[in-house]
Design a protein around this motif. Structure first.
Motif, PDB file in Angstrom:
ATOM      1  N   ASP A  72     -13.114  -3.055   1.356  1.00  0.00           N
ATOM      2  CA  ASP A  72     -11.918  -2.322   1.764  1.00  0.00           C
ATOM      3  C   ASP A  72     -11.009  -2.123   0.553  1.00  0.00           C
ATOM      4  N   THR A  73     -11.516  -1.360  -0.419  1.00  0.00           N
ATOM      5  CA  THR A  73     -10.833  -1.196  -1.698  1.00  0.00           C
ATOM      6  C   THR A  73      -9.471  -0.543  -1.560  1.00  0.00           C
ATOM      7  N   ASP A  74      -9.372   0.490  -0.744  1.00  0.00           N
ATOM      8  CA  ASP A  74      -8.108   1.212  -0.596  1.00  0.00           C
ATOM      9  C   ASP A  74      -7.001   0.306  -0.061  1.00  0.00           C
ATOM     10  N   ALA A  75      -7.330  -0.465   0.950  1.00  0.00           N
ATOM     11  CA  ALA A  75      -6.332  -1.368   1.547  1.00  0.00           C
ATOM     12  C   ALA A  75      -5.887  -2.422   0.541  1.00  0.00           C
ATOM     13  N   GLN A  77      -5.894  -2.114  -2.735  1.00  0.00           N
ATOM     14  CA  GLN A  77      -5.075  -1.472  -3.749  1.00  0.00           C
ATOM     15  C   GLN A  77      -3.660  -1.213  -3.237  1.00  0.00           C
ATOM     16  N   ARG A  78      -3.546  -0.798  -1.985  1.00  0.00           N
ATOM     17  CA  ARG A  78      -2.216  -0.567  -1.407  1.00  0.00           C
ATOM     18  C   ARG A  78      -1.425  -1.865  -1.340  1.00  0.00           C
ATOM     19  N   LEU A  79      -2.106  -2.931  -0.967  1.00  0.00           N
ATOM     20  CA  LEU A  79      -1.456  -4.232  -0.865  1.00  0.00           C
ATOM     21  C   LEU A  79      -0.990  -4.712  -2.238  1.00  0.00           C
ATOM     22  N   GLY A  81      -0.239  -2.857  -4.743  1.00  0.00           N
ATOM     23  CA  GLY A  81       0.855  -2.009  -5.202  1.00  0.00           C
ATOM     24  C   GLY A  81       2.173  -2.284  -4.508  1.00  0.00           C
ATOM     25  N   SER A  82       2.157  -3.143  -3.482  1.00  0.00           N
ATOM     26  CA  SER A  82       3.382  -3.437  -2.740  1.00  0.00           C
ATOM     27  C   SER A  82       4.275  -4.441  -3.463  1.00  0.00           C
ATOM     28  N   HIS A  83       3.753  -5.029  -4.516  1.00  0.00           N
ATOM     29  CA  HIS A  83       4.538  -6.021  -5.252  1.00  0.00           C
ATOM     30  C   HIS A  83       4.716  -5.588  -6.700  1.00  0.00           C
ATOM     31  N   GLU A  84       5.965  -5.569  -7.173  1.00  0.00           N
ATOM     32  CA  GLU A  84       6.266  -5.181  -8.538  1.00  0.00           C
ATOM     33  C   GLU A  84       6.441  -6.433  -9.403  1.00  0.00           C
ATOM     34  N   GLU A 161      -5.485  -3.473  -8.376  1.00  0.00           N
ATOM     35  CA  GLU A 161      -5.113  -2.061  -8.439  1.00  0.00           C
ATOM     36  C   GLU A 161      -6.237  -1.206  -9.025  1.00  0.00           C
TER      37      GLU A 161
END
Length: 212
Positions: A72-75, A77-79, A81-84, A161
């Motif tokens: 589940d690569t997309d999920a 990557q989204r997760l 990207g949620s943290h800076e 990412e």
């Protein structure tokens, strides 16, 4: 001879009384400086709470990633990207700067302590400098461990990412982060212990100086 001796004795008493008044004024100056430091340290406390919130968020992301399927690569990557991480680094830098301001404010009492006349008061006041040095070393250890943790965290999020999901690597990173977390916890425990001692020594010194 008796009159001369009496005058000398009287002069000696006046000198002692003047010395006590001067020491009390030094204590008042020191207390005012430490009161300012307390106000500054409130921001340090706020910084630490914000950093703790960041730690909780990252921990939650780790747990979610480990629960996902590697496909589940997309999920993932989204997760990721949620943290800076950069924002967290800025918060850490701010915390370091804020604590340095507190430390410098407290250490500024050294000049006043150096001119205290009463030896017992001076010795008690000097404990404050020693204890503050202990507080500083503990916080330095905390900040060093936090930076190490951020380095590992940066590598972790970069990999996710990029769509890379290697369970062995993630486990190693988690182990590294847990080790850093242990060091941070130990550092905070030492900081709190030194702070309690500092507060006790501070009160003892002010009592000796005749302050309420």
């Amino acid at each position: 001879m008796k009159r001369i001796a009496g005058l000398l004795l009287l002069a000696g008493v006046l000198a002692v009384l003047a010395g006590c008044q001067t020491d009390q004024k030094k204590a008042e100056t020191i207390r005012a400086t430490l009161d300012d430091a307390v106000q500054l340290e409130q921001q340090v406390s706020t910084d630490q709470k914000e950093l703790a919130a960041e730690r909780d968020q990252v921990e939650a992301i780790y747990e979610k990633v480990l629960a996902m399927k590697s496909a589940d690569t997309d999920a993932i990557q989204r997760l990721a990207g949620s943290h800076e991480v950069s924002a967290e680094k800025q918060q850490l830098d701010a915390a370091i700067k804020d604590f340095q301001a507190v430390h410098e404010k407290i250490m500024s009492i050294e000049s006043s302590i150096g001119s205290i006349k009463d030896d017992e008061q001076k010795a008690e006041a000097e404990k404050l400098l020693t204890l503050e040095d202990g507080r500083k070393k503990a916080m330095d250890a905390y900040f060093t461990a936090y930076k190490q943790q951020l380095d590992t965290e940066t590598a972790f999020f970069d990999q996710l990412e990029q769509g890379k999901f290697d369970l062995k690597t993630i486990d190693e990173q988690v182990e590294t982060i847990n080790g850093a977390t242990g060091k941070m916890t130990d550092a905070i425990d030492r900081f709190n212990a030194a702070t309690k001692q500092f507060n006790g020594a501070q009160q003892t010194y002010f009592n000796m100086a005749g302050l309420d």
